[in-house]
Design a protein around this motif. Structure first.
Motif, PDB file in Angstrom:
ATOM      1  N   GLU A  26       0.874  -1.031  -0.006  1.00 24.72           N
ATOM      2  CA  GLU A  26      -0.054   0.033  -0.006  1.00 24.72           C
ATOM      3  C   GLU A  26       0.818   1.309   0.110  1.00 24.72           C
ATOM      4  N   GLU A  27       0.670   2.401  -0.716  1.00 22.37           N
ATOM      5  CA  GLU A  27       1.447   3.554  -0.894  1.00 22.37           C
ATOM      6  C   GLU A  27       0.629   4.391  -0.050  1.00 22.37           C
ATOM      7  N   PHE A  28       1.615   5.176   0.841  1.00 19.86           N
ATOM      8  CA  PHE A  28       1.127   6.313   1.409  1.00 19.86           C
ATOM      9  C   PHE A  28       1.943   7.714   1.043  1.00 19.86           C
ATOM     10  N   GLU A  29       1.427   8.833   1.580  1.00 17.49           N
ATOM     11  CA  GLU A  29       2.373  10.021   1.380  1.00 17.49           C
ATOM     12  C   GLU A  29       2.376  10.824   2.612  1.00 17.49           C
ATOM     13  N   GLY A  30       3.314  11.548   3.042  1.00 13.22           N
ATOM     14  CA  GLY A  30       3.309  12.042   4.522  1.00 13.22           C
ATOM     15  C   GLY A  30       4.311  12.026   5.128  1.00 13.22           C
ATOM     16  N   GLU A  31       4.347  12.281   6.618  1.00 11.20           N
ATOM     17  CA  GLU A  31       5.285  12.315   7.384  1.00 11.20           C
ATOM     18  C   GLU A  31       5.616  10.761   7.765  1.00 11.20           C
ATOM     19  N   HIS A  32       6.716  10.518   7.959  1.00 16.11           N
ATOM     20  CA  HIS A  32       7.041   9.307   8.391  1.00 16.11           C
ATOM     21  C   HIS A  32       8.516   9.031   9.004  1.00 16.11           C
ATOM     22  N   SER A  33       8.756   7.970   9.943  1.00 13.68           N
ATOM     23  CA  SER A  33      10.143   7.899  10.700  1.00 13.68           C
ATOM     24  C   SER A  33      11.363   8.359   9.873  1.00 13.68           C
ATOM     25  N   LYS A  34      11.403   8.212   8.689  1.00  9.81           N
ATOM     26  CA  LYS A  34      12.473   8.909   7.710  1.00  9.81           C
ATOM     27  C   LYS A  34      12.538   9.999   6.977  1.00  9.81           C
ATOM     28  N   GLY A  35      11.403  10.671   7.383  1.00  8.78           N
ATOM     29  CA  GLY A  35      11.183  12.065   6.807  1.00  8.78           C
ATOM     30  C   GLY A  35       9.928  12.377   6.173  1.00  8.78           C
ATOM     31  N   ARG A  36       9.702  12.655   5.087  1.00 10.08           N
ATOM     32  CA  ARG A  36       8.421  13.049   4.439  1.00 10.08           C
ATOM     33  C   ARG A  36       8.611  12.682   3.064  1.00 10.08           C
ATOM     34  N   GLY A  37       7.218  12.106   2.422  1.00 14.27           N
ATOM     35  CA  GLY A  37       7.460  11.863   1.073  1.00 14.27           C
ATOM     36  C   GLY A  37       6.502  10.330   0.889  1.00 14.27           C
ATOM     37  N   PHE A  38       6.667   9.695  -0.198  1.00 11.42           N
ATOM     38  CA  PHE A  38       5.937   8.528  -0.249  1.00 11.42           C
ATOM     39  C   PHE A  38       6.771   7.333   0.346  1.00 11.42           C
ATOM     40  N   TYR A  39       5.838   6.293   1.045  1.00  5.10           N
ATOM     41  CA  TYR A  39       6.283   5.452   1.883  1.00  5.10           C
ATOM     42  C   TYR A  39       5.228   4.089   1.437  1.00  5.10           C
ATOM     43  N   TYR A  40       5.780   2.820   1.848  1.00  2.83           N
ATOM     44  CA  TYR A  40       5.031   1.635   1.429  1.00  2.83           C
ATOM     45  C   TYR A  40       4.932   0.707   2.683  1.00  2.83           C
ATOM     46  N   ARG A  41       4.016  -0.070   2.639  1.00  2.00           N
ATOM     47  CA  ARG A  41       3.776  -1.102   3.780  1.00  2.00           C
ATOM     48  C   ARG A  41       2.834  -2.260   3.055  1.00  2.00           C
ATOM     49  N   PRO A  42       3.237  -3.417   3.569  1.00  5.89           N
ATOM     50  CA  PRO A  42       2.564  -4.701   3.116  1.00  5.89           C
ATOM     51  C   PRO A  42       1.124  -4.374   3.526  1.00  5.89           C
ATOM     52  N   ILE A  43       0.267  -5.253   2.879  1.00  7.81           N
ATOM     53  CA  ILE A  43      -1.134  -5.086   3.141  1.00  7.81           C
ATOM     54  C   ILE A  43      -1.595  -5.667   4.529  1.00  7.81           C
ATOM     55  N   GLY A  44      -2.203  -5.147   5.380  1.00  9.16           N
ATOM     56  CA  GLY A  44      -2.547  -5.649   6.695  1.00  9.16           C
ATOM     57  C   GLY A  44      -3.010  -4.367   7.765  1.00  9.16           C
ATOM     58  N   GLY A  45      -2.916  -4.696   9.097  1.00 11.37           N
ATOM     59  CA  GLY A  45      -3.288  -4.041   9.945  1.00 11.37           C
ATOM     60  C   GLY A  45      -3.530  -4.410  11.203  1.00 11.37           C
ATOM     61  N   SER A  46      -4.113  -3.771  12.328  1.00  7.27           N
ATOM     62  CA  SER A  46      -4.365  -4.114  13.613  1.00  7.27           C
ATOM     63  C   SER A  46      -5.128  -5.445  13.920  1.00  7.27           C
ATOM     64  N   ILE A  47      -4.574  -5.998  14.909  1.00  9.89           N
ATOM     65  CA  ILE A  47      -5.371  -7.298  15.334  1.00  9.89           C
ATOM     66  C   ILE A  47      -6.279  -6.793  16.533  1.00  9.89           C
ATOM     67  N   GLU A  48      -7.437  -7.072  16.108  1.00 14.00           N
ATOM     68  CA  GLU A  48      -8.398  -6.913  17.267  1.00 14.00           C
ATOM     69  C   GLU A  48      -8.320  -7.743  18.421  1.00 14.00           C
ATOM     70  N   TYR A  49      -9.043  -7.240  19.498  1.00 13.68           N
ATOM     71  CA  TYR A  49      -9.191  -8.063  20.717  1.00 13.68           C
ATOM     72  C   TYR A  49      -9.715  -9.257  20.502  1.00 13.68           C
ATOM     73  N   GLY A  50      -9.242 -10.417  20.729  1.00 14.65           N
ATOM     74  CA  GLY A  50      -9.788 -11.803  20.732  1.00 14.65           C
ATOM     75  C   GLY A  50      -9.962 -12.336  19.544  1.00 14.65           C
ATOM     76  N   GLU A  51      -8.962 -11.740  18.506  1.00 16.09           N
ATOM     77  CA  GLU A  51      -8.903 -12.114  17.091  1.00 16.09           C
ATOM     78  C   GLU A  51      -7.602 -12.773  16.917  1.00 16.09           C
ATOM     79  N   LYS A  52      -7.619 -13.992  16.137  1.00 13.10           N
ATOM     80  CA  LYS A  52      -6.160 -14.469  15.679  1.00 13.10           C
ATOM     81  C   LYS A  52      -5.525 -13.807  14.702  1.00 13.10           C
ATOM     82  N   SER A  53      -4.304 -13.744  14.846  1.00 10.30           N
ATOM     83  CA  SER A  53      -3.365 -12.856  13.533  1.00 10.30           C
ATOM     84  C   SER A  53      -4.095 -13.420  12.194  1.00 10.30           C
ATOM     85  N   THR A  54      -4.237 -14.809  11.894  1.00 10.07           N
ATOM     86  CA  THR A  54      -4.648 -15.131  10.740  1.00 10.07           C
ATOM     87  C   THR A  54      -6.105 -14.468  10.359  1.00 10.07           C
ATOM     88  N   GLU A  55      -6.884 -14.602  11.215  1.00 10.72           N
ATOM     89  CA  GLU A  55      -8.075 -14.049  11.143  1.00 10.72           C
ATOM     90  C   GLU A  55      -8.251 -12.555  10.884  1.00 10.72           C
TER      91      GLU A  55
END
Length: 151
Positions: A26-55
């Motif tokens: 996923e592509e993002f643009e903005g402030e990040h820990s290495k400065g400002r500009g475009f940055y990327y991360r794999p698809i995913g997100g937060s694990i909700e309480y009571g949810e297994k990581s695979t779910e």
């Protein structure tokens, strides 16, 4: 540095989805820990309480890309501690190797992601762009894992 007292590390999960030498991110643009500009991360997100990581990972791919993935294997985890504008962030990220159930998705160049009112895009990026530093991939440490062939 400001300390976020009373907060705990956030549990997250990311899926490494590759097609040859390309990684879906996923592509993002903005402030990040290495400065400002475009940055990327794999698809995913937060694990909700009571949810297994695979779910959580299956849910995130379904919510973000409207697609189903098969979770192949657990690759490991990264403890990500970072600073943006003097604020500390702390995440424990579980990483899985995944593949699309619908193989036609490997021919798509881009996926539109809509979360609330925010629109972003997921696209295939050559892993060497991250290894050489041409593009910024988060979380820190993931490039090293990809470079060592954990993908």
């Amino acid at each position: 540095m400001k300390k976020d007292e009373g907060k705990y590390p956030r549990a997250k999960v990311f899926g490494i989805l590759q097609s040859g030498h390309r990684l879906l991110v996923e592509e993002f643009e903005g402030e990040h820990s290495k400065g400002r500009g475009f940055y990327y991360r794999p698809i995913g997100g937060s694990i909700e309480y009571g949810e297994k990581s695979t779910e959580a990972l299956s849910r995130e791919f379904n919510e973000e890309l409207k697609e189903t993935v098969e979770i192949e294997d657990f690759l490991g985890f990264i403890e990500n501690i970072f600073y943006i504008n003097d604020r500390i962030g702390h995440e424990i990220i579980l990483i899985y190797n995944v593949s699309f159930v619908d193989k036609e998705n490997y021919t798509r160049e881009m996926f539109t992601i809509q979360e609330s009112e925010q629109v972003s895009f997921a696209k295939w990026i050559d892993v060497m762009d991250f290894v050489t530093g041409k593009k910024v991939l988060f979380p820190d440490g993931l490039v090293d894992k990809l470079e060592r062939g954990i993908s």
